[in-house]
Design a protein around this motif. Structure first.
Motif: not given
Length: 142
Positions: A74-81, A109-111, A115-119
């Protein structure tokens, strides 16, 4: 005995966060509830995670402008701090280092948000490596 004391003190003072390296079938059973989520199959997910992180909860991949964390990368660019990108959108509302432990609850939960946003194609390995011939990624007893 004297040489043992510093080693014992180091182990007590600096406890290591143990990485978990899951097997394919352990992943299959742990993520069973995700089967069919957003119309992708569990073998697709298992294949994708193998190519993304090799099922390693402490996998970290540093890219030019971002870092990907944990099992789901999971990338820190958009998804986490993270400190690396303080302006991250932090869509999942969580610190990236939480994806490096063996509790998969927040990772899943984040995955699901991803999936909801990017697939499923958010994970670049999916399309070229995990869209057909998926029998080898199935751990279901036939």
């Amino acid at each position: 005995m004297i040489s043992f004391v510093p080693l014992l003190l180091a182990a007590i003072l600096f406890p290591a966060i143990q990485a978990v390296q899951f097997t394919k079938c352990e992943m299959f059973h742990l993520l069973k509830d995700m089967n069919g989520y957003r119309d992708f199959t569990l073998p697709e997910l298992i294949c994708t995670l193998f190519h993304a992180s090799a099922y390693d909860t402490q996998a970290i991949v540093e890219n030019e402008r971002s870092t990907e964390y944990g099992l789901f990368q999971i990338s820190n660019k958009h998804w986490c701090r993270s400190d690396q990108i303080p302006e991250s959108r932090n869509i999942c509302g969580i610190s990236c280092d939480k994806f490096l432990d063996d509790d998969l609850t927040d990772d899943i939960m984040c995955a699901k948000k991803i999936l909801d946003i990017k697939g499923i194609d958010y994970w670049l390995a999916h399309k070229p490596l995990c869209t057909d011939k998926l029998e080898q990624w199935n751990c279901e007893k036939l």
